[in-house]
Design a protein around this motif. Structure first.
Motif, PDB file in Angstrom:
ATOM      1  N   ALA A  21       0.781  -0.841  -0.082  1.00  0.00           N
ATOM      2  CA  ALA A  21       0.243  -0.192   0.020  1.00  0.00           C
ATOM      3  C   ALA A  21       0.777   1.399  -0.472  1.00  0.00           C
ATOM      4  O   ALA A  21       1.764   0.968   0.808  1.00  0.00           O
ATOM      5  CB  ALA A  21      -1.092   0.543   1.610  1.00  0.00           C
ATOM      6  N   LYS A  22       0.627   2.248  -0.845  1.00  0.00           N
ATOM      7  CA  LYS A  22       1.356   3.756  -0.492  1.00  0.00           C
ATOM      8  C   LYS A  22       0.232   4.618   0.120  1.00  0.00           C
ATOM      9  O   LYS A  22      -0.338   4.693   0.122  1.00  0.00           O
ATOM     10  CB  LYS A  22       1.174   3.885  -2.298  1.00  0.00           C
ATOM     11  CG  LYS A  22       1.527   5.548  -3.048  1.00  0.00           C
ATOM     12  CD  LYS A  22       1.982   5.465  -4.326  1.00  0.00           C
ATOM     13  CE  LYS A  22       2.722   6.304  -4.325  1.00  0.00           C
ATOM     14  NZ  LYS A  22       2.296   7.304  -6.047  1.00  0.00           N
ATOM     15  N   VAL A  23       1.585   5.020   1.214  1.00  0.00           N
ATOM     16  CA  VAL A  23       0.956   6.101   1.679  1.00  0.00           C
ATOM     17  C   VAL A  23       1.185   7.367   1.168  1.00  0.00           C
ATOM     18  O   VAL A  23       2.297   8.987   0.738  1.00  0.00           O
ATOM     19  CB  VAL A  23       1.878   5.661   2.798  1.00  0.00           C
ATOM     20  CG1 VAL A  23       1.879   7.942   4.209  1.00  0.00           C
ATOM     21  CG2 VAL A  23       2.256   5.242   3.801  1.00  0.00           C
ATOM     22  N   GLN A  39      -3.563   3.970  -0.216  1.00  0.00           N
ATOM     23  CA  GLN A  39      -4.000   3.584  -1.546  1.00  0.00           C
ATOM     24  C   GLN A  39      -3.290   2.161  -1.624  1.00  0.00           C
ATOM     25  O   GLN A  39      -2.459   1.846  -1.036  1.00  0.00           O
ATOM     26  CB  GLN A  39      -3.028   4.809  -2.198  1.00  0.00           C
ATOM     27  CG  GLN A  39      -3.819   4.527  -4.387  1.00  0.00           C
ATOM     28  CD  GLN A  39      -2.939   4.871  -5.084  1.00  0.00           C
ATOM     29  OE1 GLN A  39      -1.706   5.379  -4.843  1.00  0.00           O
ATOM     30  NE2 GLN A  39      -4.244   5.834  -6.178  1.00  0.00           N
ATOM     31  N   ASP A  40      -4.171   1.858  -1.643  1.00  0.00           N
ATOM     32  CA  ASP A  40      -4.554   0.023  -2.301  1.00  0.00           C
ATOM     33  C   ASP A  40      -4.252   0.165  -3.286  1.00  0.00           C
ATOM     34  O   ASP A  40      -3.341   0.782  -4.143  1.00  0.00           O
ATOM     35  CB  ASP A  40      -5.832  -0.620  -1.784  1.00  0.00           C
ATOM     36  CG  ASP A  40      -7.077  -0.139  -2.999  1.00  0.00           C
ATOM     37  OD1 ASP A  40      -6.252   0.199  -3.564  1.00  0.00           O
ATOM     38  OD2 ASP A  40      -7.904  -0.871  -2.367  1.00  0.00           O
ATOM     39  N   ASP A  42      -5.399  -1.373  -5.311  1.00  0.00           N
ATOM     40  CA  ASP A  42      -6.264  -0.687  -6.577  1.00  0.00           C
ATOM     41  C   ASP A  42      -6.241   0.699  -6.553  1.00  0.00           C
ATOM     42  O   ASP A  42      -7.264   0.832  -7.686  1.00  0.00           O
ATOM     43  CB  ASP A  42      -7.491  -1.596  -6.619  1.00  0.00           C
ATOM     44  CG  ASP A  42      -7.211  -2.796  -6.608  1.00  0.00           C
ATOM     45  OD1 ASP A  42      -7.381  -3.783  -7.632  1.00  0.00           O
ATOM     46  OD2 ASP A  42      -7.993  -3.808  -6.317  1.00  0.00           O
ATOM     47  N   GLY A  43      -6.180   1.292  -6.636  1.00  0.00           N
ATOM     48  CA  GLY A  43      -5.661   3.104  -6.322  1.00  0.00           C
ATOM     49  C   GLY A  43      -6.627   3.296  -5.524  1.00  0.00           C
ATOM     50  O   GLY A  43      -7.118   4.518  -6.404  1.00  0.00           O
ATOM     51  N   ARG A  44      -7.494   2.835  -4.594  1.00  0.00           N
ATOM     52  CA  ARG A  44      -8.565   3.087  -4.396  1.00  0.00           C
ATOM     53  C   ARG A  44      -7.988   4.345  -3.396  1.00  0.00           C
ATOM     54  O   ARG A  44      -7.240   3.726  -1.849  1.00  0.00           O
ATOM     55  CB  ARG A  44      -8.833   2.767  -2.923  1.00  0.00           C
ATOM     56  CG  ARG A  44     -10.971   1.945  -4.451  1.00  0.00           C
ATOM     57  CD  ARG A  44     -11.374   1.246  -3.575  1.00  0.00           C
ATOM     58  NE  ARG A  44     -10.209  -0.135  -3.170  1.00  0.00           N
ATOM     59  CZ  ARG A  44     -11.177  -0.832  -4.759  1.00  0.00           C
ATOM     60  NH1 ARG A  44     -11.485  -1.177  -5.910  1.00  0.00           N
ATOM     61  NH2 ARG A  44     -10.013  -2.251  -4.004  1.00  0.00           N
ATOM     62  N   LYS A  45      -8.098   5.593  -2.299  1.00  0.00           N
ATOM     63  CA  LYS A  45      -7.672   5.737  -1.428  1.00  0.00           C
ATOM     64  C   LYS A  45      -8.360   5.391   0.112  1.00  0.00           C
ATOM     65  O   LYS A  45     -10.103   5.627   0.349  1.00  0.00           O
ATOM     66  CB  LYS A  45      -7.916   7.523  -2.150  1.00  0.00           C
ATOM     67  CG  LYS A  45      -7.253   8.548  -2.160  1.00  0.00           C
ATOM     68  CD  LYS A  45      -7.578   9.180  -2.840  1.00  0.00           C
ATOM     69  CE  LYS A  45      -6.624   9.856  -4.175  1.00  0.00           C
ATOM     70  NZ  LYS A  45      -6.751  11.393  -4.187  1.00  0.00           N
ATOM     71  N   VAL A  46      -7.776   5.599   0.929  1.00  0.00           N
ATOM     72  CA  VAL A  46      -8.175   4.772   2.496  1.00  0.00           C
ATOM     73  C   VAL A  46      -7.983   5.763   3.640  1.00  0.00           C
ATOM     74  O   VAL A  46      -6.708   6.243   3.112  1.00  0.00           O
ATOM     75  CB  VAL A  46      -8.025   3.245   2.947  1.00  0.00           C
ATOM     76  CG1 VAL A  46      -8.717   2.588   3.738  1.00  0.00           C
ATOM     77  CG2 VAL A  46      -8.477   2.466   1.206  1.00  0.00           C
ATOM     78  N   GLU A  47      -8.693   6.480   4.276  1.00  0.00           N
ATOM     79  CA  GLU A  47      -8.300   6.705   5.520  1.00  0.00           C
ATOM     80  C   GLU A  47      -7.879   6.306   6.964  1.00  0.00           C
ATOM     81  O   GLU A  47      -9.091   5.508   6.873  1.00  0.00           O
ATOM     82  CB  GLU A  47      -9.167   8.448   5.563  1.00  0.00           C
ATOM     83  CG  GLU A  47      -9.381   9.397   6.919  1.00  0.00           C
ATOM     84  CD  GLU A  47      -9.501  10.194   6.535  1.00  0.00           C
ATOM     85  OE1 GLU A  47      -9.477  11.746   7.069  1.00  0.00           O
ATOM     86  OE2 GLU A  47     -10.915  10.402   7.013  1.00  0.00           O
ATOM     87  N   LEU A  48      -7.402   6.358   7.455  1.00  0.00           N
ATOM     88  CA  LEU A  48      -6.981   5.858   8.374  1.00  0.00           C
ATOM     89  C   LEU A  48      -7.130   7.119   9.667  1.00  0.00           C
ATOM     90  O   LEU A  48      -6.244   7.325   9.427  1.00  0.00           O
ATOM     91  CB  LEU A  48      -5.797   5.330   8.774  1.00  0.00           C
ATOM     92  CG  LEU A  48      -5.876   4.265   7.417  1.00  0.00           C
ATOM     93  CD1 LEU A  48      -4.674   3.248   7.102  1.00  0.00           C
ATOM     94  CD2 LEU A  48      -6.795   3.264   7.927  1.00  0.00           C
ATOM     95  N   ILE A  49      -7.953   6.731  10.599  1.00  0.00           N
ATOM     96  CA  ILE A  49      -8.043   7.568  11.814  1.00  0.00           C
ATOM     97  C   ILE A  49      -7.242   7.048  13.237  1.00  0.00           C
ATOM     98  O   ILE A  49      -8.583   6.235  13.806  1.00  0.00           O
ATOM     99  CB  ILE A  49      -8.848   8.426  12.063  1.00  0.00           C
ATOM    100  CG1 ILE A  49      -9.277   9.015  10.747  1.00  0.00           C
ATOM    101  CG2 ILE A  49      -8.997   9.531  13.117  1.00  0.00           C
ATOM    102  CD1 ILE A  49     -11.176   9.986  10.267  1.00  0.00           C
ATOM    103  N   ALA A  50      -6.670   7.233  14.254  1.00  0.00           N
ATOM    104  CA  ALA A  50      -6.196   6.776  14.580  1.00  0.00           C
ATOM    105  C   ALA A  50      -6.923   7.878  16.548  1.00  0.00           C
ATOM    106  O   ALA A  50      -5.826   8.848  16.263  1.00  0.00           O
ATOM    107  CB  ALA A  50      -5.333   5.554  15.127  1.00  0.00           C
TER     108      ALA A  50
END
Length: 57
Positions: A21-23, A39-40, A42-50
């Motif tokens: 995965a790309k940051v 970014q996964d 497949d190119g989808r953006k995913v936001e991660l929140i802690a």
């Protein structure tokens, strides 16, 4: 963009790195806690929140 709450960004980012995965946005403080965007494959953006601990106690 899809978003997920996680217990901690470091272990999640380490696991995602092994999956290539790309940051896109490195961890930084946000309104609801530390956040980053990856970014996964497949190119989808995913936001991660802690969430940050509540210090108003």
């Amino acid at each position: 963009m899809l978003g997920f709450g996680v217990a901690g960004l470091e272990p999640v980012l380490a696991a995602l790195a092994s999956l290539h995965a790309k940051v896109l946005r490195p961890p930084a403080p946000g309104e609801r806690g530390m956040r980053c965007v990856v970014q996964d494959p497949d190119g989808r953006k995913v936001e991660l929140i802690a969430a940050m601990p509540d210090t108003a106690a």
